[in-house]
Write a protein that holds these residues in place. Structure first.
Motif, PDB file in Angstrom:
ATOM      1  N   UNK A   1      39.083  37.284  34.513  1.00 24.98           N
ATOM      2  CA  UNK A   1      40.108  38.315  34.724  1.00 24.98           C
ATOM      3  C   UNK A   1      40.397  39.066  33.430  1.00 24.98           C
ATOM      4  N   UNK A   2      40.116  40.369  33.393  1.00 27.12           N
ATOM      5  CA  UNK A   2      40.448  41.130  32.177  1.00 27.12           C
ATOM      6  C   UNK A   2      41.943  41.106  31.869  1.00 27.12           C
ATOM      7  N   UNK A   3      42.768  41.022  32.908  1.00 27.88           N
ATOM      8  CA  UNK A   3      44.215  40.985  32.665  1.00 27.88           C
ATOM      9  C   UNK A   3      44.622  39.677  32.008  1.00 27.88           C
ATOM     10  N   UNK A   4      44.048  38.559  32.452  1.00 26.40           N
ATOM     11  CA  UNK A   4      44.335  37.265  31.822  1.00 26.40           C
ATOM     12  C   UNK A   4      43.839  37.285  30.374  1.00 26.40           C
TER      13      UNK A   4
ATOM     14  N   UNK B   1      43.247  39.784  28.303  1.00 28.13           N
ATOM     15  CA  UNK B   1      43.994  40.617  27.353  1.00 28.13           C
ATOM     16  C   UNK B   1      45.362  40.000  27.050  1.00 28.13           C
TER      17      UNK B   1
ATOM     18  N   UNK C   1      52.090  35.857  29.859  1.00 25.88           N
ATOM     19  CA  UNK C   1      52.210  36.587  31.136  1.00 25.88           C
ATOM     20  C   UNK C   1      51.453  35.768  32.182  1.00 25.88           C
ATOM     21  N   UNK C   2      52.055  34.636  32.548  1.00 27.83           N
ATOM     22  CA  UNK C   2      51.320  33.623  33.293  1.00 27.83           C
ATOM     23  C   UNK C   2      51.127  33.999  34.744  1.00 27.83           C
TER      24      UNK C   2
ATOM     25  N   UNK D   1      49.708  36.483  35.715  1.00 31.26           N
ATOM     26  CA  UNK D   1      48.341  36.981  35.847  1.00 31.26           C
ATOM     27  C   UNK D   1      47.366  35.846  36.165  1.00 31.26           C
TER      28      UNK D   1
ATOM     29  N   UNK E   1      55.122  39.553  37.391  1.00 31.81           N
ATOM     30  CA  UNK E   1      55.040  38.425  38.322  1.00 31.81           C
ATOM     31  C   UNK E   1      55.772  37.232  37.726  1.00 31.81           C
ATOM     32  N   UNK E   2      56.239  36.302  38.569  1.00 34.90           N
ATOM     33  CA  UNK E   2      56.736  34.989  38.133  1.00 34.90           C
ATOM     34  C   UNK E   2      58.141  35.057  37.540  1.00 34.90           C
TER      35      UNK E   2
ATOM     36  N   UNK F   1      39.593  46.900  37.136  1.00 33.83           N
ATOM     37  CA  UNK F   1      39.205  45.729  36.356  1.00 33.83           C
ATOM     38  C   UNK F   1      38.889  44.505  37.207  1.00 33.83           C
TER      39      UNK F   1
ATOM     40  N   UNK G   1      40.760  42.821  39.135  1.00 37.54           N
ATOM     41  CA  UNK G   1      41.886  41.957  39.478  1.00 37.54           C
ATOM     42  C   UNK G   1      42.593  42.482  40.723  1.00 37.54           C
TER      43      UNK G   1
ATOM     44  N   UNK H   1      42.515  50.358  27.331  1.00 35.31           N
ATOM     45  CA  UNK H   1      42.748  49.349  28.368  1.00 35.31           C
ATOM     46  C   UNK H   1      43.287  48.075  27.741  1.00 35.31           C
ATOM     47  N   UNK H   2      42.638  47.656  26.655  1.00 37.06           N
ATOM     48  CA  UNK H   2      43.075  46.426  25.975  1.00 37.06           C
ATOM     49  C   UNK H   2      44.486  46.605  25.439  1.00 37.06           C
TER      50      UNK H   2
ATOM     51  N   UNK I   1      47.171  46.590  28.298  1.00 36.41           N
ATOM     52  CA  UNK I   1      47.385  45.305  28.949  1.00 36.41           C
ATOM     53  C   UNK I   1      47.791  44.200  27.996  1.00 36.41           C
ATOM     54  N   UNK I   2      47.508  44.394  26.714  1.00 35.94           N
ATOM     55  CA  UNK I   2      47.969  43.408  25.743  1.00 35.94           C
ATOM     56  C   UNK I   2      49.453  43.614  25.463  1.00 35.94           C
TER      57      UNK I   2
ATOM     58  N   UNK J   1      54.132  43.753  28.565  1.00 33.39           N
ATOM     59  CA  UNK J   1      55.492  43.222  28.692  1.00 33.39           C
ATOM     60  C   UNK J   1      56.336  43.423  27.443  1.00 33.39           C
TER      61      UNK J   1
END
Lengths: 412, 412
Positions: free
Chosen positions: A312-315, A317, A325-326, A328, B126-127, B231, B233, B403-404, B407-408, B411
C-alpha cells in the motif's frame, strides 16, 4: 540511504572450497565499473535454482532453465555461472536468446567445458539488445582473476541501483562436520515475491544430492527472497541459485537424511539475511518493516494480507513520515481479498503497542505510543486475524521521496 | 497540481428539479471550511448506490446500505443525504455506528422525515471517533441554505485532499424529453476499482424505477468510478449514488424500455467524466494515462493487465520522468497473472507509436518517438494481447514527489 545495514566485510566472507569468482570491467553500461562476473564450480558440484514467474521471462533465464533441465535429463553438470549488469536482455526476442547463448558458448570455450554447463544471468535495462561483444570481450579478464576469496568483489560486480554490496557468510557444524556457506545478492527496487530484479547466489561446501537441493532452494526461497517486497513489481530476470560443491565432510543424499533439516534451516537463515539486505537497501528506504500476519486459516491468506499492507503506497508513505496513521493499515487489510473476514475479531499491534482491538480503535491506545514506535528505523506490524493457526511474514520498506527520484532518473 | 483539469464553472452546473443542496462550516476538521453537506430529494424520487467492498466498511456505509435495503423491503423512500468531511467514521466500532445513526436522527428531525430515509456519508481520517456533536450542530445551517443551484458549493464542501472541486452537468434529449443531470465527486489518493476514498453523487430529473436504477448505477460505476486508480488503495468509505427525482418528462420503468440504453449511456458518460476528474486531480498527478487492453479472452483478464500497469510504481515513476522506459510496462504485463500468456503475440503502443511487436522491441521503434509521446500530459498505453476479442480501459496518473509529500503530511 540504507536502513541499519552495515557493509559486509571482505575478510569475513569465507571462501567455499570448489567455488571461484572472477570479475571484469566490460564497459556494458558505464566505463570503469565492475559489470561482469564469472563463477566456477568444482567437478561433482550440484546446482539448483528458482526463477521469476514473470511471463516476460528474460532470455538468460530461459537459457538457464533449459540448461538446468538438461542436467536433470542426464546431461553434464553445471560448471560455471556468468552474470552481467547494465542490460537485462529481456523482451529482446530471438536475438536476445542468441546473445545469451553466445555468452555461454564463449565462456565454455575459455573454460574448456560445454556451453550447456554454463548458466547466464543479466540485470539492467529491459527492451534493449545486450551488447554481447562487450560481454565476450570481458570474459577473459574475468576468468583470469578467478579466486575463491573474491566474494566481496563479486558482490560489487552485480550491483545496479544498489547503494552497497550485499553478502553474508556462515560457518556452522552439522552432523559433526564443519559446513561453510557464503552468498551474495543484489536488487533494490522491483523486489517482490516470486522475485524481482533480484539476483542471489549461495555456495555451500556440503555434498547435496540434486533432488534434495531442488527442494531446499524452493523451501529457502519461499522464506527469504519470495517474502520480501519493495514496490510490488516482479522483474523479468530474478534468480536465486544454490550451489553445493561437495568439498566438505557433510553429505545429504535424501530428504530423510538426519542432517537435512539442520542444513535446510541454515541455508534458509543465510538466504533470509541476503534477502533482508535487499530491503534494507531498498530504493530510498528509510525504514525496515516486518509484517507478521497470524491466526489465519492458511498461509496463503496470511500472505495476502501481509502483501496488501506491504504494497500500500498510503501505508508506506505514512511510515516514511513516522505518522501513526494506522487506519491505513486497517484499510489495506480490508481490501486484501479475504471475503469472509470478520473484522470484529481482528487485533493490530505496532511493535508492542495494541492499536486496534476487535476491529476498532483500542480504547487504551494513545497516539504518543504509536508515535514512539513509528520513529524507529525498524518496526514490526503484527496482525492477528482470529480465524485459525496459520501465519506468514513479509519484509518491506517505506516509500520515500528518494524512491521517486531514483526511479524517475534510473536511465538518465 | 492537476492535469489539464479546468475548474467546473458554477453557472454551468444546472439545477436538477427536485434536488436541493445546502452546506455548512461545522468545524469538524478545521475552522472556516465547508465540511458538511445536506442534499434533499423530492417526494417520488428513487435512489441507488454502489459502495466500497473493503471489509472495514465504515459505519456510515453500513447505515446507508441498511437504509437502502429497508427501501427495497418496502420502507419509505430516501429523502436526504448527509456528507461530512474531516473524519471517515471508519474502524470505529459500535460508537461509530451510533454516531452515524445520530446524524440521521437529527437530520430527519429537522427535515420532518424518518431517520431511515437519510443516507449518511463520511470521508477523512480513519480510526478516530466522529465528533458527532459538531455534525449535529452544523445541520441547521446546512438545511437553512438548501438550494437547487448550490452544486458548486456542494462540490467544494466534500473536498478533502482534493485541490479543486469536481462537478459536471449535462442536458440532453432522450425519447423526446429534455433530461438534465448534474453531479459532483471527490477523491484524490486511495482511488481504485471497487472504489476508494471516493464519493460521487449524481442527480437526474428522469423518473427511473428502482430496479432499473439499481442496474444502471452498477453499469455506470463499472465503467467510471470502478475503472480509475491512483495508488491501488481501496478505502473504507467509497460510495457512488444516483438519484432520479422523477420531475422531468422521461420515465423509464424497465430495462426493456426503449429509452433505457440512451439513458444508461448518458449516465455512464457523465459518471466517467466525474471519475476522470478525480484522476486528473490525483495526489501529485502530472500526467493522465489511459490504459487500454484489447484482444483479451475476457474483460476480467484485460482488467488484470490494465491494473498491473496502472499500479506499478516503476511504470508510474517512469511516466512522471517522461522516460520511455517501456520495458517496465512489459514487465508489469508479465506479472499480471495470466499464466498462459504467449508474449510472442503481444503488441504495445504508446499513443500511435508501436513500441513492442510480437513481444520484443519493434525494430522500427526509435527512442525519440517514445520520448515525444512521454512528454505529453495525456498518454494512451495500448496493449494488444492477441488472445481474443475482449477489452477493458482503466484511467490512472503518474507517481510524483508530490504524491509522497501529500501522503506523508496528510494528518500534520
Amino acid at each position: 540511504m540504507a536502513v541499519n545495514s552495515p557493509l559486509p566485510v571482505a575478510a569475513e566472507l569465507k571462501p567455499v572450497n570448489g567455488f571461484e569468482l572472477g570479475f571484469a570491467e566490460a564497459g556494458i553500461k558505464k566505463p570503469n565499473r565492475k559489470d561482469l562476473l564469472v563463477m566456477t564450480l568444482a567437478e561433482g558440484a550440484t546446482v539448483a535454482g528458482v526463477f521469476t514467474t514473470n511471463r516476460f521471462c528474460a532470455a538468460p533465464v530461459q537459457v538457464s532453465k533449459a540448461n538446468l533441465a538438461a542436467v536433470a535429463a542426464g546431461g553434464k553438470p553445471i560448471r560455471a555461472l556468468v552474470v552481467n549488469t547494465g542490460n537485462a536482455n529481456a523482451a529482446t526476442g530471438e536475438p536476445g536468446l542468441a546473445n545469451a547463448r553466445a555468452t555461454c558458448d564463449e565462456a565454455a570455450r575459455l573454460l574448456g567445458i560445454d556451453a550447456q554447463q554454463v548458466l547466464p544471468f543479466s540485470t539492467g535495462v529491459i527492451l534493449e539488445q545486450l551488447p554481447v561483444q562487450k560481454v565476450i570481450a570481458g570474459l577473459p579478464a574475468a576468468i583470469a582473476n578467478l579466486k575463491a576469496d573474491n566474494w566481496f568483489n563479486a558482490a560489487e560486480a552485480i550491483m545496479t541501483t544498489d547503494t552497497q554490496p550485499k553478502a553474508a557468510s556462515l560457518t556452522t557444524h552439522i552432523g559433526g562436520h564443519e559446513v561453510t556457506m557464503t552468498g551474495i545478492s543484489k536488487g533494490a527496487g522491483m523486489i517482490k515475491p516470486n522475485m524481482a530484479t533480484m539476483l542471489g547466489y549461495l555456495a555451500i561446501d556440503a555434498k547435496v544430492a540434486q533432488p534434495v537441493l531442488d527442494e531446499l532452494v524452493r523451501y529457502a526461497a519461499d522464506r527469504s527472497f519470495n517474502a520480501i517486497t519493495i514496490d510490488g513489481d516482479t522483474s523479468t530476470n530474478d534468480s536465486f541459485i544454490v550451489a553445493a560443491t561437495g568439498t566438505g565432510g557433510l553429505a545429504v543424499d535424501s530428504l530423510d537424511h538426519p542432517d537435512y533439516e539442520a542444513l535446510r534451516d541454515a541455508v534458509t537463515g543465510i538466504s533470509r539475511h541476503l534477502a533482508q539486505q535487499i530491503i534494507r537497501d531498498g530504493e530510498g528506504a528509510t525504514k525496515f518493516m516486518t509484517i507478521s500476519v497470524e491466526q489465519g486459516r492458511d498461509m496463503a491468506e496470511c500472505r495476502k494480507v501481509a502483501y496488501a499492507i506491504a504494497h500500500s503506497p498510503l501505508v508506506k508513505t505514512a511510515f516514511f513520515a513516522s505518522d501513526p496513521n494506522l487506519g491505513r493499515i486497517l484499510a489495506a487489510i480490508g481490501y486484501a481479498g479475504i471475503d469472509d473476514l470478520d473484522t470484529s475479531k481482528l487485533d493490530l499491534y505496532l511493535d508492542d503497542v495494541l492499536v486496534a482491538r476487535a476491529g476498532g480503535r483500542n480504547p487504551d491506545y494513545r497516539e504518543e505510543d504509536g508515535q514512539r514506535v513509528m520513529k524507529n528505523a525498524e518496526i514490526v506490524v503484527r496482525v492477528l486475524l482470529g480465524r485459525g493457526g496459520a501465519e506468514a511474514t513479509v519484509w518491506t520498506c517505506d516509500l520515500s521521496h528518494d524512491y521517486v527520484s531514483i526511479n524517475a532518473d534510473y536511465r538518465s
